[in-house]
Write a protein that holds these residues in place. Structure first.
Motif, short mmCIF file in Angstrom:
data_model
loop_
_atom_site.label_atom_id
_atom_site.label_comp_id
_atom_site.label_asym_id
_atom_site.label_seq_id
_atom_site.Cartn_x
_atom_site.Cartn_y
_atom_site.Cartn_z
N ASN A 27 -26.10 21.23 -2.98
CA ASN A 27 -26.09 20.02 -1.94
C ASN A 27 -24.79 19.50 -1.40
O ASN A 27 -24.71 19.23 -0.41
CB ASN A 27 -26.83 18.94 -2.75
CG ASN A 27 -28.37 19.27 -3.06
OD1 ASN A 27 -28.92 19.73 -2.28
ND2 ASN A 27 -28.90 18.45 -4.22
N THR A 28 -23.85 19.76 -2.38
CA THR A 28 -22.23 19.11 -1.92
C THR A 28 -21.72 20.20 -0.93
O THR A 28 -21.42 19.62 0.13
CB THR A 28 -21.34 19.26 -2.93
OG1 THR A 28 -21.87 18.32 -4.15
CG2 THR A 28 -19.90 18.86 -2.93
N ASN A 31 -23.75 19.30 2.33
CA ASN A 31 -23.38 17.95 2.69
C ASN A 31 -22.05 18.01 3.61
O ASN A 31 -21.62 17.49 4.50
CB ASN A 31 -23.54 16.85 1.84
CG ASN A 31 -24.93 16.47 1.38
OD1 ASN A 31 -25.71 16.88 2.06
ND2 ASN A 31 -24.85 16.05 0.01
N GLU A 32 -21.14 19.00 3.12
CA GLU A 32 -19.83 19.19 3.55
C GLU A 32 -19.78 19.64 4.84
O GLU A 32 -19.00 19.29 5.72
CB GLU A 32 -18.85 19.62 2.56
CG GLU A 32 -18.49 18.91 1.44
CD GLU A 32 -17.73 17.68 1.67
OE1 GLU A 32 -16.78 17.62 2.88
OE2 GLU A 32 -17.95 16.45 1.25
N THR A 34 -22.62 19.85 6.85
CA THR A 34 -23.05 18.82 7.81
C THR A 34 -22.14 17.82 8.20
O THR A 34 -21.98 17.18 9.54
CB THR A 34 -24.27 18.26 7.07
OG1 THR A 34 -25.05 19.20 6.75
CG2 THR A 34 -25.02 17.27 8.05
N ASP A 35 -21.41 17.12 7.30
CA ASP A 35 -20.45 16.10 7.62
C ASP A 35 -19.42 16.66 8.62
O ASP A 35 -18.78 16.09 9.48
CB ASP A 35 -19.82 15.86 6.40
CG ASP A 35 -20.70 14.70 5.55
OD1 ASP A 35 -21.67 14.45 6.06
OD2 ASP A 35 -20.34 14.45 4.39
N ALA A 36 -18.90 17.84 8.22
CA ALA A 36 -17.98 18.50 9.23
C ALA A 36 -18.50 18.75 10.54
O ALA A 36 -17.55 18.38 11.47
CB ALA A 36 -17.23 19.98 8.87
N ALA A 38 -20.63 17.07 12.11
CA ALA A 38 -21.11 15.65 12.55
C ALA A 38 -19.76 15.22 13.24
O ALA A 38 -19.60 14.23 14.15
CB ALA A 38 -21.69 14.78 11.50
N ASP A 39 -18.56 15.58 12.69
CA ASP A 39 -17.24 14.98 12.86
C ASP A 39 -16.98 15.86 14.15
O ASP A 39 -15.66 15.29 14.64
CB ASP A 39 -16.39 14.91 12.01
CG ASP A 39 -16.56 13.98 10.81
OD1 ASP A 39 -17.41 12.95 11.09
OD2 ASP A 39 -15.98 14.28 9.58
N ASN A 41 -16.18 19.06 14.01
CA ASN A 41 -15.25 20.24 13.48
C ASN A 41 -15.87 21.47 13.20
O ASN A 41 -17.52 21.40 13.06
CB ASN A 41 -14.68 19.87 12.12
CG ASN A 41 -13.80 18.82 12.12
OD1 ASN A 41 -13.18 18.40 13.11
ND2 ASN A 41 -13.92 17.55 11.04
#
Length: 93
Positions: A27-28, A31-32, A34-36, A38-39, A41
């Protein structure tokens, strides 16, 4: 393969890890990524591929049901490009 099957496979291959820990790790990672994205990157996993975000410009689309013209807003979509090792393995090289 779905997320739960991936977690189960990793847990089976690594009996020294608790199932809940494997689940947290997977999951981490997701999530990482996905977050990247979304930013805005790019995420590259050597040998596997690269995730990036592509921009789609606004355009005039057509409603398939009525044939009426509709405006489609600008949007950003995730994009995945396979790495050479993955491509070669899929093609049996």
């Amino acid at each position: 393969m779905i997320r739960s099957e991936l977690i189960q496979k990793i847990a089976d291959d690594n009996p020294h890890l608790y199932h809940r820990d494997v689940e947290k790790i997977v999951n981490t990672i997701f999530n990482e990524i996905t977050d990247a994205l979304a930013d805005g990157n790019r995420v590259e996993l050597r040998g596997f591929g690269a995730f990036s975000v592509k921009k789609r410009d606004a355009r005039i689309g057509r409603n398939p049901r009525t044939g009426e013209s509709v405006e489609v807003e600008e949007k950003h979509v995730p994009f995945f490009k396979t790495g050479k090792l993955l491509r070669d393995r899929i093609n049996g090289k």
